[in-house]
Design a protein around this motif. Structure first.
Motif, PDB file in Angstrom:
ATOM      1  N   GLY A   1      44.742 -33.714   4.279  1.00 11.93           N
ATOM      2  CA  GLY A   1      44.428 -33.736   5.404  1.00 11.93           C
ATOM      3  C   GLY A   1      42.513 -33.539   5.022  1.00 11.93           C
ATOM      4  N   GLU A   2      42.452 -32.984   4.306  1.00 10.58           N
ATOM      5  CA  GLU A   2      41.356 -33.094   3.529  1.00 10.58           C
ATOM      6  C   GLU A   2      40.469 -33.745   3.073  1.00 10.58           C
TER       7      GLU A   2
ATOM      8  N   GLU B   1      53.378 -28.030   3.466  1.00 14.84           N
ATOM      9  CA  GLU B   1      52.373 -27.435   4.141  1.00 14.84           C
ATOM     10  C   GLU B   1      51.416 -27.426   3.368  1.00 14.84           C
ATOM     11  N   ARG B   2      50.911 -26.752   1.941  1.00 12.76           N
ATOM     12  CA  ARG B   2      49.983 -26.690   1.143  1.00 12.76           C
ATOM     13  C   ARG B   2      49.199 -28.337   1.097  1.00 12.76           C
TER      14      ARG B   2
ATOM     15  N   ARG C   1      50.133 -30.977   2.677  1.00 16.89           N
ATOM     16  CA  ARG C   1      49.566 -31.712   3.842  1.00 16.89           C
ATOM     17  C   ARG C   1      47.845 -30.981   4.182  1.00 16.89           C
ATOM     18  N   SER C   2      47.988 -30.203   3.764  1.00 15.09           N
ATOM     19  CA  SER C   2      46.454 -29.252   3.924  1.00 15.09           C
ATOM     20  C   SER C   2      45.483 -29.993   3.134  1.00 15.09           C
ATOM     21  N   VAL C   3      45.947 -30.122   1.984  1.00 12.93           N
ATOM     22  CA  VAL C   3      44.576 -30.494   1.148  1.00 12.93           C
ATOM     23  C   VAL C   3      44.352 -32.087   1.002  1.00 12.93           C
TER      24      VAL C   3
END
Length: 471
Positions: free
Chosen positions: A225-226, A218-219, A221-223
């Protein structure tokens, strides 16, 4: 946001550039720390009454720390993450700056230089790895080249700072502020960028590839996504296929089943060695001493050194504009050919100069007006060809040529080899110069020619390829 063809990643340009710039601050400190001794070396030698051999070791001792830092940083980054290694490197830079500025003799100066070297070695590994891992393939070469731009900018700022401080004090050995000589302040000012690097490193996210390796999807994917506009899910899946979760990479992973290192690892090591054996850091560690020895004043020598570093910055910007267009191999081939010619000219100029006995009874070449101009043009030409090719391209290749499984460890080994080669070249230069500057530059000329053949035969092109596609 960069709009691209459907087959090419679309990405948030501003965000990815910001992340790359912060990571590249390690390169700035890398350049600053290794070059700052240039303006101080003559004053330090006089104050501590050191001979040529000890002086050479004081200058190059940091490189032993670089070897250790690079060797350990790759494995540490694979275990603790890229960001923690950046913060550790920043702390080591600060400790080294303060210790070197307050050194009381050659022994403790060597110790503090070693500490700073560990930070430099760590930064030399972590910046290209992080930048490669957060960059879209289409611009990875340009963003990876920011590491080299940061290095040469750090060199420039260090040399400019040296020149300014020496000018204010009336000489590097003269007292400046708080009863401390100017050469001591040359080291102390590094505290400022080191502190900035540590603070900014804590503001950027961890590498998505490291997070996937640790199972923190999840982390990751978040990175991503930035950075990416589309294709985050697909990229995560590609990374998962090439990364073993919770696996700890060791140097055994760099070996073939039949024994010996993987061919790609040998290529990385050889690239690192060639980058140093052409003698580029002789220009940046000893240039002020070199120009003084052939007839320039201290002020003129420091000015020439600053001009050379500005040249290096300009041609690195040229490299950034070309590396994703014409590729890494082409840049290296052009650079090798140019370095062979310019180094050969330097060898001839110093070999035909008049010899004059100095105060120590050693014969030194003294350049006439015409020879001096030719030498300066050739030296800066050498910097041009190196700066547009072997400077940035090697760091880009080392950051991207290894697969996800071995990247941190393989990059650490290759960077350690680079610092060992740097140490050998820097340590031997004073002795080689006593034999003759033509001999020293002739040696570097031979390796420039050999580097041309090596690239043509062995170096793969990585332009436009995803990191997950590396063998």
């Amino acid at each position: 946001m960069a709009d691209s063809a459907p087959t090419v990643e679309r990405y948030h340009a501003g965000r990815v550039i910001m992340l790359a710039v912060v990571a590249a601050l390690g390169g700035f400190l890398f350049g600053f720390d290794t070059a700052v001794v240039n303006g101080a070396v003559v004053a330090v030698r006089a104050e501590f009454e050191m001979g040529a051999g000890l002086t050479g070791f004081v200058v190059s001792s940091a490189l032993l720390g670089c070897i250790a830092g690079a060797y350990l940083a790759g494995r540490l980054a694979d275990r603790q993450g890229r960001i923690r290694v950046m913060v550790l490197a920043a702390a080591l830079f600060m400790i080294s700056a303060i210790g070197s500025g307050l050194a009381v003799g050659p022994v403790d100066l060597i110790v503090w230089r070693l500490v700073g070297g560990v930070g430099v070695g760590a930064a030399s590994v972590i910046a290209p790895a992080y930048i490669a891992e957060i960059s879209p393939a289409a611009v990875r070469g340009r963003l990876g080249s920011l590491q080299q731009l940061a290095i040469v900018t750090g060199i420039f700022v260090a040399l400019l700072s040296d020149a300014l401080l020496a000018n204010i004090a009336g000489g590097a050995a003269e007292e400046l502020w708080l009863g401390l000589a100017a050469w001591r302040w040359m080291f102390l000012v590094e505290v400022i960028p080191a502190l900035a690097y540590g603070i900014l490193a804590l503001q950027i996210p961890e590498s998505p590839r490291f997070l996937v390796a640790k199972g923190e999807l999840e982390r990751a994917r978040s990175v991503l996504g930035e950075v990416l506009v589309t294709g985050v899910k697909e990229r995560i899946e590609e990374i998962r296929k090439t990364v073993t979760q919770e696996a700890r990479t060791s140097f055994a992973d760099l070996r073939k089943p039949s024994g010996g290192l993987l061919p790609i690892v040998w290529i990385g090591i050889a690239l690192s060695v060639f980058q140093q054996f052409v003698g580029i850091n002789v220009i940046f560690y000893y240039s002020s001493t070199l120009w003084q020895s052939v007839g320039f004043t201290e002020e003129d020598a420091l000015t020439q050194t600053v001009i050379t570093s500005v040249t290096n910055i300009v041609v690195t910007i040229v490299a950034i504009s070309l590396i994703d267009k014409i590729g890494r191999r082409t840049l290296l081939l052009i650079g090798s050919a140019g370095m062979f010619v310019t180094l050969g000219v330097l060898a001839v100029v110093f070999g035909t100069a008049n010899l004059v006995e100095n105060a120590d009874g050693v014969l030194e070449p003294i350049l006439g007006d015409t020879q001096g101009v030719i030498a300066l043009i050739a030296a800066n030409g050498f910097v041009v060809f190196f700066g547009m090719s072997w400077g940035p391209a090697v760091w880009v290749l080392l950051g991207e040529m290894f697969n996800n499984r071995i990247r941190g460890t393989a990059l650490g080994l290759a960077a350690a080899a680079q610092w060992l080669a740097n140490f050998l070249i820097s340590t031997t230069f004073p002795a080689m110069a006593e034999v003759g500057l033509s001999f020293a530059y002739g040696f570097y000329t031979v390796f420039a020619l050999l580097s041309l053949f090596f690239v043509a035969r062995f170096v793969p092109e990585t332009k436009g390829r995803q990191l997950e596609d590396m063998a």
